[in-house]
Design an enzyme around this catalytic site. Structure first.
Site, mmCIF file in Angstrom:
data_model
loop_
_atom_site.group_PDB
_atom_site.id
_atom_site.type_symbol
_atom_site.label_atom_id
_atom_site.label_comp_id
_atom_site.label_asym_id
_atom_site.label_seq_id
_atom_site.Cartn_x
_atom_site.Cartn_y
_atom_site.Cartn_z
ATOM 1 N N LYS A 2 -3.215 8.805 2.001
ATOM 2 C CA LYS A 2 -3.799 7.902 2.838
ATOM 3 C C LYS A 2 -3.636 8.734 4.116
ATOM 4 O O LYS A 2 -2.442 9.091 4.551
ATOM 5 C CB LYS A 2 -3.138 6.663 3.158
ATOM 6 C CG LYS A 2 -3.449 5.712 4.405
ATOM 7 C CD LYS A 2 -3.125 4.414 4.604
ATOM 8 C CE LYS A 2 -3.163 3.713 6.133
ATOM 9 N NZ LYS A 2 -3.294 2.313 5.916
ATOM 10 N N GLU B 34 -6.582 -4.008 -0.199
ATOM 11 C CA GLU B 34 -5.287 -3.833 0.639
ATOM 12 C C GLU B 34 -4.817 -4.818 1.217
ATOM 13 O O GLU B 34 -5.373 -5.156 2.429
ATOM 14 C CB GLU B 34 -5.165 -2.339 1.343
ATOM 15 C CG GLU B 34 -4.007 -2.199 2.061
ATOM 16 C CD GLU B 34 -3.905 -0.876 2.912
ATOM 17 O OE1 GLU B 34 -4.901 0.009 2.787
ATOM 18 O OE2 GLU B 34 -3.168 -1.022 3.887
ATOM 19 N N ARG C 57 1.881 -7.144 6.934
ATOM 20 C CA ARG C 57 2.495 -7.450 8.139
ATOM 21 C C ARG C 57 2.314 -8.657 8.813
ATOM 22 O O ARG C 57 2.470 -8.938 9.974
ATOM 23 C CB ARG C 57 1.770 -6.343 9.219
ATOM 24 C CG ARG C 57 0.307 -6.589 9.564
ATOM 25 C CD ARG C 57 -0.492 -5.480 10.307
ATOM 26 N NE ARG C 57 -0.698 -4.087 9.570
ATOM 27 C CZ ARG C 57 -1.362 -3.426 9.811
ATOM 28 N NH1 ARG C 57 -2.361 -3.713 10.867
ATOM 29 N NH2 ARG C 57 -2.077 -2.569 9.153
ATOM 30 N N THR D 60 0.841 -1.609 4.437
ATOM 31 C CA THR D 60 1.744 -1.501 5.377
ATOM 32 C C THR D 60 3.300 -1.720 4.954
ATOM 33 O O THR D 60 4.150 -2.324 5.195
ATOM 34 C CB THR D 60 1.727 -2.622 6.466
ATOM 35 O OG1 THR D 60 0.256 -2.640 6.762
ATOM 36 C CG2 THR D 60 2.385 -2.112 7.861
#
Ligand code: 3PG
Length: 202
Positions: free
Chosen positions: A128, A40, A44, A68
């Protein structure tokens, strides 16, 4: 999709915060060499999107996704760079619609029973759990296992090398996520073999 991927990947999803795009390929190679293939890459940092594209092309053994992701524009940008899955820390109508239009592997973030239900209503049974430790840790998973027996969680947030195995013992956990495998200091020092060794030991 997650089931298929997990046949050839450890149930560990490193949350990769890549500041320097030059780190993307050696970092992904180190993780993959340790059997950690579900990667992942968070959006950001400025480098996140290009890192996804580089890993997708140069490290075919990796299964690379964007993390994110908080709005539809980022969702589209991630797909355009070749992201194979998309993760968000929470969920929203905008993200559900983007994910529905795509039809691929989207992992909405949930922290409450209502959020689990909303995501499930939209057809997302892989979710998640975030921020896992802050919302109560493993007891939340146990509590959710009764009413949401058909939902599979990837707890993230506060998971580390000392506790990740314990989280994986829960029947409703399909993977765990976290930044512990990719410490910023080791990235800056190009300590790829150390990261590879950590991935192997998982
Ligand atoms: C995330 O974006 O999933 C979290 O920031 C990761 O949390 P951690 O740093 O506690 O692993």
């Amino acid at each position: 999709m997650w089931d298929l991927w997990l046949e050839r990947a450890k149930p560990i999803m490193p949350v990769m915060v890549i500041e320097d795009v030059a780190h993307a390929i050696p970092l992904a190679q180190a993780l993959v060499a340790g059997g950690v293939r579900l990667l992942e890459v968070t959006l950001r940092t400025q480098a996140g999107l290009d890192a996804i594209k580089l890993i997708r092309h140069a490290v075919p053994e990796a299964i690379v996704g964007a993390g994110t992701v908080t709005n539809a524009m980022q969702f589209e940008q991630a797909l355009a760079k070749g992201a194979q899955f998309v993760v968000s820390p929470g969920s929203s109508t905008e993200l559900f619609e983007a994910a529905g239009a795509w039809g691929g592997a989207y992992l909405p973030g949930v922290a409450t029973a209502s959020e689990v239900m909303q995501a499930r209503e939209r057809g997302f049974r892989y979710q998640k759990l975030f921020p896992a430790m802050a919302i109560g840790g493993e007891s939340v998973l146990s509590a959710f296992s009764g009413p949401f027996a058909d939902v599979h969680f990837c707890p993230t947030g506060g998971i580390d090398a000392h506790n990740y195995r314990q989280w994986l013992t829960h029947r409703n956990v399909f993977a765990v996520g976290g930044s512990w495998l990719t410490p910023a200091e080791q990235l800056q020092r190009h300590q790829w073999s150390t990261i590879q060794a950590m991935a192997i030991s998982c």
